[in-house]
Design an enzyme around this catalytic site. Structure first.
Site, PDB file in Angstrom:
ATOM      1  N   LYS A   1      56.925  64.019   8.499  1.00 46.70           N
ATOM      2  CA  LYS A   1      57.007  63.450   7.145  1.00 46.70           C
ATOM      3  C   LYS A   1      57.923  64.299   6.249  1.00 46.70           C
ATOM      4  CE  LYS A   1      56.369  61.283   3.381  1.00 46.70           C
ATOM      5  NZ  LYS A   1      57.096  60.048   3.144  1.00 46.70           N
TER       6      LYS A   1
ATOM      7  N   LEU B   1      56.779  54.340   3.278  1.00 40.49           N
ATOM      8  CA  LEU B   1      57.271  53.185   2.503  1.00 40.49           C
ATOM      9  C   LEU B   1      58.186  53.625   1.371  1.00 40.49           C
ATOM     10  CD1 LEU B   1      55.649  53.080  -0.404  1.00 40.49           C
ATOM     11  CD2 LEU B   1      53.861  52.065   0.956  1.00 40.49           C
ATOM     12  N   ARG B   2      59.100  52.700   1.017  1.00 42.44           N
ATOM     13  CA  ARG B   2      60.020  52.963  -0.095  1.00 42.44           C
ATOM     14  C   ARG B   2      59.574  52.140  -1.280  1.00 42.44           C
ATOM     15  NH1 ARG B   2      64.857  50.245   2.694  1.00 42.44           N
ATOM     16  NH2 ARG B   2      63.088  48.933   3.191  1.00 42.44           N
TER      17      ARG B   2
ATOM     18  N   GLU C   1      52.925  58.373   5.379  1.00 46.02           N
ATOM     19  CA  GLU C   1      53.470  57.093   4.902  1.00 46.02           C
ATOM     20  C   GLU C   1      54.975  57.227   4.658  1.00 46.02           C
ATOM     21  OE1 GLU C   1      51.995  54.009   4.480  1.00 46.02           O
ATOM     22  OE2 GLU C   1      54.131  53.631   4.268  1.00 46.02           O
TER      23      GLU C   1
ATOM     24  N   ASP D   1      39.316  53.938  -6.726  1.00 48.10           N
ATOM     25  CA  ASP D   1      40.087  54.836  -7.581  1.00 48.10           C
ATOM     26  C   ASP D   1      39.174  55.381  -8.669  1.00 48.10           C
ATOM     27  OD1 ASP D   1      43.426  55.043  -7.756  1.00 48.10           O
ATOM     28  OD2 ASP D   1      42.307  55.854  -9.473  1.00 48.10           O
TER      29      ASP D   1
ATOM     30  N   VAL E   1      50.972  53.844  -2.827  1.00 50.00           N
ATOM     31  CA  VAL E   1      50.719  53.820  -1.381  1.00 50.00           C
ATOM     32  C   VAL E   1      49.384  53.145  -1.073  1.00 50.00           C
ATOM     33  CG1 VAL E   1      50.217  55.296   0.618  1.00 50.00           C
ATOM     34  CG2 VAL E   1      52.164  55.819  -0.850  1.00 50.00           C
TER      35      VAL E   1
ATOM     36  N   ARG F   1      58.482  58.544 -12.435  1.00 50.20           N
ATOM     37  CA  ARG F   1      58.142  59.922 -12.067  1.00 50.20           C
ATOM     38  C   ARG F   1      59.388  60.631 -11.533  1.00 50.20           C
ATOM     39  NH1 ARG F   1      53.036  58.988  -8.198  1.00 50.20           N
ATOM     40  NH2 ARG F   1      54.210  57.102  -7.735  1.00 50.20           N
TER      41      ARG F   1
ATOM     42  N   LYS G   1      42.529  50.991 -14.147  1.00 49.50           N
ATOM     43  CA  LYS G   1      43.261  50.421 -13.004  1.00 49.50           C
ATOM     44  C   LYS G   1      42.375  49.468 -12.212  1.00 49.50           C
ATOM     45  CE  LYS G   1      46.551  52.946 -10.739  1.00 49.50           C
ATOM     46  NZ  LYS G   1      47.065  54.024  -9.882  1.00 49.50           N
TER      47      LYS G   1
ATOM     48  N   CYS H   1      58.714  61.475  -4.696  1.00 57.52           N
ATOM     49  CA  CYS H   1      58.562  62.119  -3.372  1.00 57.52           C
ATOM     50  C   CYS H   1      59.611  63.168  -3.023  1.00 57.52           C
ATOM     51  CB  CYS H   1      58.533  61.053  -2.287  1.00 57.52           C
ATOM     52  SG  CYS H   1      57.060  60.041  -2.386  1.00 57.52           S
TER      53      CYS H   1
END
Ligand code: NAD
Length: 432
Positions: free
Chosen positions: A206, A153-154, A151, A30, A11, A330, A35, A262
């Site tokens: 959400k 988003l897919r 959020e 982060d 995200v 995940r 990363k 999710c």
């Protein structure tokens, strides 16, 4: 505007790169050193269609930056987005430790007024907690406002979804219309409807959205299993339903169930949250139970075709990620099925176009193969568990030749049952 994003995951990175593309100066933060080092070298740490190009373009244009230092990362920013993880605890409750840690760290380094926007999915009550933590440590005279901006988003379509959101939810406290206006100004170029509401409503929007999607999948899997019994075809049934605008066809693909980072976690968190408010969410529990049952049902189908014996059998598995278009494993039900098969004594040969490295970190004793054909080599059955496009274009005769026995369980209804049977496969789809 000057923006900071705390948490550069799926995200955070998509949001950061997207906001930079709209012309803002964005710093993504982060705690993961590897990363950030990768991103600073122009390497995107995970697979998402169009993301690498978006990140490169905006880094090159000096609109997008990456750092591990919170102090440096928020120094000039007007708005701070929190996009850290909120995974499930063992009991299903949302683990808020990452969010609270960020609040604690922010309170120590904030040098002036900031708008803090929570993108992470968090249960009701979390904002009070964040406010408390921020207020406890912050320097005198430094103020902040908190906004909920969940959020939607897919993964797999995350970049597209950033630029074409179906709606933008802005949850603010009473009397904070000015703060909502600033956020609207930032997100106006996305040409999406704004829904301004209370923080609690934003949070419930959400959770309800995700849980409703999960319920559609569990519902259609239930019907699919009935279709199998009565000799109907779930694909035809859904097609016939979908002409009714009230029903549509979204999230009505029968399969092995819903996985990913999710749906399961948010469903569990909402069940837990209801319990805290002394309510037993029976219907939500049954959605989860149905999902767990569908995994067992898939294994059962295979067992039946193998004469109830898994021990010593070699099973080819195509698809490890929780959906196509991502390397994310995940809560992938494919991995859950593999573990169940291993418990029964089966040996696994697996292949996925994007998720091999991630699956290797989770699974043990799996033979990871170069391609689909290698996964079939000498296997007593083949399971197709992620609907990757690549699998649709496989040479089916070659696949069959590689298999020890032509048993194919299509957990995502990728193939045509008639064609598969005419090619000589012992084929089982879902609900057809
Ligand atoms: P993620 O695990 O991919 O990313 C979270 C990032 O936060 C990680 O890189 C982690 O290192 C970093 N982080 C943790 N603690 C930190 C700290 N103290 N300071 C700085 N960084 C820190 O998670 P995600 O999938 O992007 O999800 C983030 C949130 O968004 C979750 O609440 C999730 O439920 C929600 N969400 C996810 C999706 C999705 O498809 N992944 C969609 C909608 C909403």
């Amino acid at each position: 505007m000057k923006i900071s994003i705390v948490g550069t995951g799926y995200v955070g990175l998509v949001t950061g790169a997207g906001l930079a593309d709209l012309g803002n100066k964005v710093v993504c933060l982060d705690i993961d050193r590897e990363k950030i080092a990768k991103l600073n070298q122009g390497i995107t740490p995970f697979y998402e269609k169009g993301l690498e190009e978006l990140v490169k373009r905006n880094s090159k244009a000096h609109r997008l930056f990456f750092t591990n230092s919170l102090e440096e990362g928020i120094r000039d920013s007007e708005i701070i987005f929190i996009a850290v993880g909120t995974p499930s605890r063992k009991d299903g409750e949302a683990d808020l430790s990452q969010v609270i840690q960020v609040a604690e760290d922010l309170s120590k380094v904030m040098q002036g007024y900031r708008i803090i926007v929570v993108k992470s999915t968090v249960p009701v009550g979390t904002f009070e907690l964040i406010r408390k933590v921020l207020s406890k440590n912050k320097k005198e005279g430094i103020d902040f406002d908190i906004v909920s901006n969940p959020e939607f988003l897919r993964e797999g379509d995350a970049v597209y979804d950033f630029f074409h959101p179906t709606r933008i939810i802005i949850g603010v406290e009473k009397g904070k219309e000015k703060v909502a206006l600033i956020l609207k100004e930032l997100l106006r170029p996305l040409n999406s409807p704004f829904i301004q509401t209370s923080i609690i409503n934003a949070q419930m929007i959400k959770y309800t959205s995700n849980v409703f999607l999960a319920s559609r999948i569990s519902f259609i899997n239930e019907i699919a299993n009935i279709c199998e019994k009565v000799g109907a075809d779930i694909v035809e049934v859904v097609k016939g339903m979908s002409f009714d605008k009230r029903l549509g066809d979204g999230y009505l693909r029968a399969g092995i169930g819903f996985g990913g980072p999710c749906l399961i976690k948010d469903l569990k968190a909402l069940i837990k949250m209801s319990e805290e408010y002394s309510y037993q969410a029976q219907h939500l529990k049954s959605i989860l139970e149905k999902n767990e049952h569908q995994v067992k049902y898939t294994v059962l189908k295979l067992r039946k075709l193998l004469g109830e014996v898994l021990y010593g059998k070699v099973i080819g598995v195509l698809g490890l990620t929780f959906k196509p278009g991502t390397n994310d494993v995940r809560n992938s039900l494919s991995l859950k099925i593999i573990e169940d098969l291993q418990k029964g004594g089966a040996k696994i040969r697996a292949y996925d176009p994007q998720g091999m490295k991630e699956a290797k970190n989770v699974l043990s004793n799996v033979c990871f193969c170069q391609d689909a054909y290698e996964a079939c080599k000498g296997s007593d059955a083949l399971l197709v568990l992620t609907a990757w496009d690549e699998f649709k274009h496989l040479e089916l005769n070659r696949l069959k030749k590689e298999l020890n026995s032509p048993i194919l369980i299509d957990g995502v209804n990728l193939f045509d049952p008639g064609q598969m049977r005419s090619l000589g496969f012992i084929y089982r789809g879902v609900g057809r």
